[in-house]
Design a protein around this motif. Structure first.
Motif, PDB file in Angstrom:
ATOM      1  N   THR A   6       0.579  -1.286  -0.119  1.00 20.41           N
ATOM      2  CA  THR A   6       0.020  -0.081  -0.303  1.00 20.41           C
ATOM      3  C   THR A   6       1.061   1.315  -0.457  1.00 20.41           C
ATOM      4  O   THR A   6       1.890   1.358   0.395  1.00 20.41           O
ATOM      5  CB  THR A   6      -0.806  -0.174   1.037  1.00 20.41           C
ATOM      6  OG1 THR A   6      -1.909  -1.226   1.544  1.00 20.41           O
ATOM      7  CG2 THR A   6      -2.034   1.619   0.987  1.00 20.41           C
ATOM      8  N   ARG A   8       2.555   5.145   0.261  1.00 19.39           N
ATOM      9  CA  ARG A   8       2.009   5.617   1.693  1.00 19.39           C
ATOM     10  C   ARG A   8       2.252   7.213   0.765  1.00 19.39           C
ATOM     11  O   ARG A   8       3.294   7.985   0.458  1.00 19.39           O
ATOM     12  CB  ARG A   8       3.524   6.113   2.885  1.00 19.39           C
ATOM     13  CG  ARG A   8       3.420   4.286   3.361  1.00 19.39           C
ATOM     14  CD  ARG A   8       4.270   3.874   4.076  1.00 19.39           C
ATOM     15  NE  ARG A   8       5.722   4.172   3.347  1.00 19.39           N
ATOM     16  CZ  ARG A   8       6.793   3.956   3.353  1.00 19.39           C
ATOM     17  NH1 ARG A   8       6.971   3.945   4.395  1.00 19.39           N
ATOM     18  NH2 ARG A   8       7.747   4.354   2.774  1.00 19.39           N
ATOM     19  N   ASP A  39      -2.389   4.889   1.527  1.00 20.25           N
ATOM     20  CA  ASP A  39      -2.774   5.408   3.546  1.00 20.25           C
ATOM     21  C   ASP A  39      -2.155   6.535   2.902  1.00 20.25           C
ATOM     22  O   ASP A  39      -0.512   7.622   2.950  1.00 20.25           O
ATOM     23  CB  ASP A  39      -1.037   4.560   3.679  1.00 20.25           C
ATOM     24  CG  ASP A  39      -0.589   4.788   5.592  1.00 20.25           C
ATOM     25  OD1 ASP A  39      -1.474   5.827   5.789  1.00 20.25           O
ATOM     26  OD2 ASP A  39       0.488   4.406   5.720  1.00 20.25           O
ATOM     27  N   THR A  41      -1.694  10.761   4.433  1.00 19.46           N
ATOM     28  CA  THR A  41      -1.778  11.774   5.991  1.00 19.46           C
ATOM     29  C   THR A  41      -1.561  12.620   5.530  1.00 19.46           C
ATOM     30  O   THR A  41      -0.775  12.902   4.355  1.00 19.46           O
ATOM     31  CB  THR A  41      -0.108  10.476   6.886  1.00 19.46           C
ATOM     32  OG1 THR A  41       0.070   9.118   7.050  1.00 19.46           O
ATOM     33  CG2 THR A  41      -0.410  12.043   8.119  1.00 19.46           C
ATOM     34  N   THR A 132      -6.478  11.390   9.438  1.00 17.49           N
ATOM     35  CA  THR A 132      -6.332  11.073   8.962  1.00 17.49           C
ATOM     36  C   THR A 132      -4.792  12.403   8.812  1.00 17.49           C
ATOM     37  O   THR A 132      -3.860  12.721   8.591  1.00 17.49           O
ATOM     38  CB  THR A 132      -6.987  12.103   7.611  1.00 17.49           C
ATOM     39  OG1 THR A 132      -8.078  10.501   7.298  1.00 17.49           O
ATOM     40  CG2 THR A 132      -6.149  12.029   6.119  1.00 17.49           C
TER      41      THR A 132
END
Length: 375
Positions: A6, A8, A39, A41, A132
């Motif tokens: 996944t 990032r 993923d 952020t 998040t």
């Protein structure tokens, strides 16, 4: 992308571009198969969502840019956006500064609905998965690492993110959405924004009951400067008073508006100009100096023009919004370009979902995105 770890994805700042990018990726994670997940952020310097910082005036979102991006963020987001817009706020009138006479007027057609910046920010924040956004994370430096033990990056490379509090994080791709003074952009170029020769005073003021701005925006100019007054809601207006000048040389507001029509000043919430404090303002005027990127700015890394050179490209950094192409706020194009950037970058990443390649990021597609949006 099938079969790879996944990816990032990191982005910086809770402005419209970073929030919209994160939302589109998360929305598509929810609506596609498990082989396409992200993923994501967002790192934000503010201490929390409630940290007070002026969000500025309202935003008009265009059909082919801002509205297109919000539609890609999902029907729930776009429906909520439509409910938050105010009818008639795309209207525009231009007046003379000394006698407040109407020069021309456009009632608007509803195709560019206005939304308050804070409302758009809160809408996009509420659409994201919990945690998040990582608050109180001021980015100091973003730099490429030759090897990472985890992640989805091609040949193990990734981006190392260093924060003011000493924390270090890694990502496979960072989308710099951290505005004019972007720390992410500094990983690509030493070029810094330059003063554009325009500065203004910005403030919010009470929308007077007897002489109020019912909707839309009013402009007035003379040989010394100009004023714009934007309707925020039934109780507040957002005004700018400015002129052409060198950096640090903007004259006091009282000088700029001397001799202007008193009704116009009341509309802008600028009363008792001079030594007396303005009782109608809800905050003190803030100096805004407008900047622009250096002319013909280019990155030092190579530009791909054909697929034969793909193997020579390492591409773990993308820029969107003002970090990529700093815009004057006066034309209302900046937020629309930022949201369009977010939508188009998300489309590049989502296209990798159907790719048989196990490499990430999709280097050629990202190179083409950069050339199309910035060069």
């Amino acid at each position: 992308m099938k079969g790879k770890s996944t990816p990032r994805i990191a982005t910086t700042g809770v402005g419209p571009a970073g929030l919209c990018l994160a939302r589109i990726l998360q929305h598509n994670t929810q609506t596609t198969d498990d082989d396409c997940s992200w993923d994501v952020t967002i790192y934000e310097a503010d201490a929390s969502k409630s940290s007070h910082r002026s969000q500025g005036g309202s935003l008009d979102l265009h059909v082919d840019a801002g509205q297109r991006a919000l539609k890609q963020a999902g029907p729930t987001v776009f429906k909520a956006f439509c409910q938050l817009t105010q009818k008639g706020d795309d209207a525009l009138s231009i007046r003379t500064s000394h006698d407040n006479e109407l020069v021309c007027q456009d009632g608007g057609d509803g195709s560019r609905p206005e939304i308050e910046r804070k409302d758009l920010r809160d809408l996009l924040l509420s659409s994201l998965k919990p945690n998040t956004v990582q608050w109180n994370k001021k980015l100091v430096r973003a730099q490429e690492e030759e090897e990472c033990n985890t992640g989805a990056s091609k040949m193990g490379k990734c981006i190392r993110l260093t924060f003011q509090d000493g924390d270090v994080q890694w990502c496979d791709l960072i989308a710099g959405a951290d505005g004019a003074w972007s720390k992410v952009r500094s990983s690509l170029t030493d070029a810094m924004p330059e003063h554009a020769g325009v500065s203004f005073w910005e403030q919010e003021a009470l929308n007077g009951a007897s002489n109020s701005v019912k909707c839309g925006m009013i402009f007035a100019v003379d040989d010394k400067g100009g004023v714009s007054v934007s309707h925020l809601n039934s109780t507040k207006v957002h005004s700018h008073v400015g002129s052409f000048c060198e950096k640090g040389a903007l004259r006091p507001m009282s000088d700029l508006v001397k001799g202007w029509n008193t009704d116009l000043l009341e509309l802008a919430g600028i009363n008792n100009v001079g030594d007396d404090a303005d009782k109608n303002t809800t905050n003190s005027p803030t100096l805004r100096e407008i900047h622009m990127p250096p002319i013909a700015i280019r990155w030092s890394r190579p530009r791909i023009t054909d697929r034969c050179h793909q193997q020579h490209w390492t591409h773990h950094v993308a820029l969107i919004g003002d970090a990529a192409h700093l815009m004057s706020p006066m034309a209302g194009e900046g937020v629309n370009l930022a949201l369009a950037d977010a939508a188009d970058l998300a489309a590049v990443l989502l296209s990798d979902c159907t790719s048989s390649s196990t490499d990430f990021p999709p280097t050629l597609a990202l190179a083409e995105f950069e050339q199309r949006h910035m060069f």
